[in-house]
Scaffold this active site. Structure first.
Site, short mmCIF file in Angstrom:
data_model
loop_
_atom_site.label_atom_id
_atom_site.label_comp_id
_atom_site.label_asym_id
_atom_site.label_seq_id
_atom_site.Cartn_x
_atom_site.Cartn_y
_atom_site.Cartn_z
CB CYS A 161 -0.70 -0.08 1.38
SG CYS A 161 0.21 -0.03 2.90
CG HIS A 194 4.16 -7.09 9.06
ND1 HIS A 194 4.85 -7.56 10.14
CD2 HIS A 194 3.12 -6.46 9.45
CE1 HIS A 194 4.29 -6.95 11.29
NE2 HIS A 194 3.14 -6.18 10.85
CB CYS A 216 0.49 5.29 7.47
SG CYS A 216 -0.56 5.65 6.17
CD GLU A 221 -3.86 1.50 12.99
OE1 GLU A 221 -3.42 0.74 11.77
OE2 GLU A 221 -4.88 2.04 12.95
S1 SF4 Z 1 -3.19 2.99 7.24
FE1 SF4 Z 1 -1.39 3.49 5.50
S2 SF4 Z 1 0.13 1.63 5.92
FE2 SF4 Z 1 -1.95 0.97 6.88
S3 SF4 Z 1 -2.75 -0.18 5.22
FE3 SF4 Z 1 -3.57 2.04 4.92
S4 SF4 Z 1 -2.02 2.99 3.71
FE4 SF4 Z 1 -1.10 1.28 4.40
#
Ligand code: SF4
Length: 288
Positions: free
Chosen positions: A12, A42, A96, A126
């Site tokens: 992503c 990961h 992020c 997170e």
């Molecule tokens: S929050 Fe950021 S790091 Fe997490 S999946 Fe979404 S784009 Fe990727």
């Protein structure tokens, strides 16, 4: 056998950004010691590449005395910034921006007097980061029953872990609306997650077998696997192509392949080529 890969499968934007920031740091700090607080992504191959370039993975800032520390895309608890500053460490913050948005909502709800409910897995890094931004009462849970622990006259603000399925968040919001007089919500699930989950589900509906590639520690990969398995029971999660059992593909005409948000696109391509090469070799052997 035909192989279908969803358009947005794999790494992503947020993880790619963190990887780029780390490589940039390596480039700029040739004589500095660089550590990352937890694996940056990961994916064992990417972590191995960073290691070969001198980036050490640490689990606690106590393990680092000087140099640069990279904070990964999951974010870190608020007091970790203070700790890094006290130790004189240079910080490269690759949190992020979607996680930062959740941190901001957690802080804002708290300051406005809301009991903050963060819908997610409390063990996930997170969540440890986001909850630390809420100075007032808060709870991290995915279980609607846990709302009973909150006084019934509270005003409640709900946000979500960026990678949870929308259905889980919606169920929590519904339960909160039934119990509390005032409920505010911010859907903080990131688009990258939503798109990957929707595309994975759509692909699983079209195929006879589904392969999900991702790190063993990747929670978004696990969620993709869960979603796919509910639609196509023949769904298998792998970290590396050597884990593939070719009996999975017996009688399969269309295979779907997707990957978690930490898996680089070349890894997906490599796995697909490995499958197709092996299957055509098997076919040649059978024909001889
Ligand atoms: S929050 Fe950021 S790091 Fe997490 S999946 Fe979404 S784009 Fe990727």
């Amino acid at each position: 056998m035909k192989v279908i890969v969803p358009k947005n499968a794999g790494v992503c934007w947020g993880v790619e950004r963190a990887i780029d920031m780390a490589y940039q740091t390596i480039h700029e700090s040739q004589y500095h010691k660089i550590v990352s607080l937890g694996p940056l992504v990961h994916n064992p191959e990417v972590v191995e590449d960073f290691k070969s370039k001198g980036v050490e993975v640490i689990s606690d800032l106590k393990e680092s005395q000087a140099g640069t520390v990279v904070f990964r895309s999951h974010g870190v608890p608020l007091n970790t910034y203070e700790e890094a500053k006290t130790k004189g460490l240079e910080v490269v913050d690759a949190t992020c921006p979607f996680v930062k948005r959740s941190q901001n909502y957690a802080r804002r709800f708290s300051r406005q007097g809301y009991f903050v409910v963060i819908v997610g897995d409390e063990k996930h890094p997170e969540m440890k980061s986001v909850r630390s931004f809420s100075p007032g009462p808060h709870l991290v849970t995915m279980n609607p029953k846990d709302l009973e622990k909150i006084p019934v006259d509270s005003k409640v603000g709900l946000i979500a872990q960026t990678t949870i399925p929308l259905t889980i968040f919606e169920a929590m919001v519904e339960a909160a609306q039934k119990r509390f007089p005032e409920v505010k919500t911010h859907d903080t699930i990131c688009d990258a997650t939503k798109i990957r989950q929707e595309e994975a589900a759509e692909t699983a509906r079209q195929v006879e077998c589904m392969l999900i590639i991702g790190g063993k520690e990747s929670s978004n990969t696990k969620k993709l696997t869960k979603i796919c398995k509910e639609i196509q029971p023949k769904s298998y999660e792998i970290e590396h192509e050597r884990e593939i059992d070719f009996s999975w593909f017996e009688g399969v005409k269309i295979l779907g392949v997707t990957a978690g948000a930490s898996t680089p696109v070349p890894v997906i391509q490599r796995v697909c080529s490995y499958i197709l090469d092996n299957l055509s070799q098997k076919r040649i052997q059978q024909a001889i």
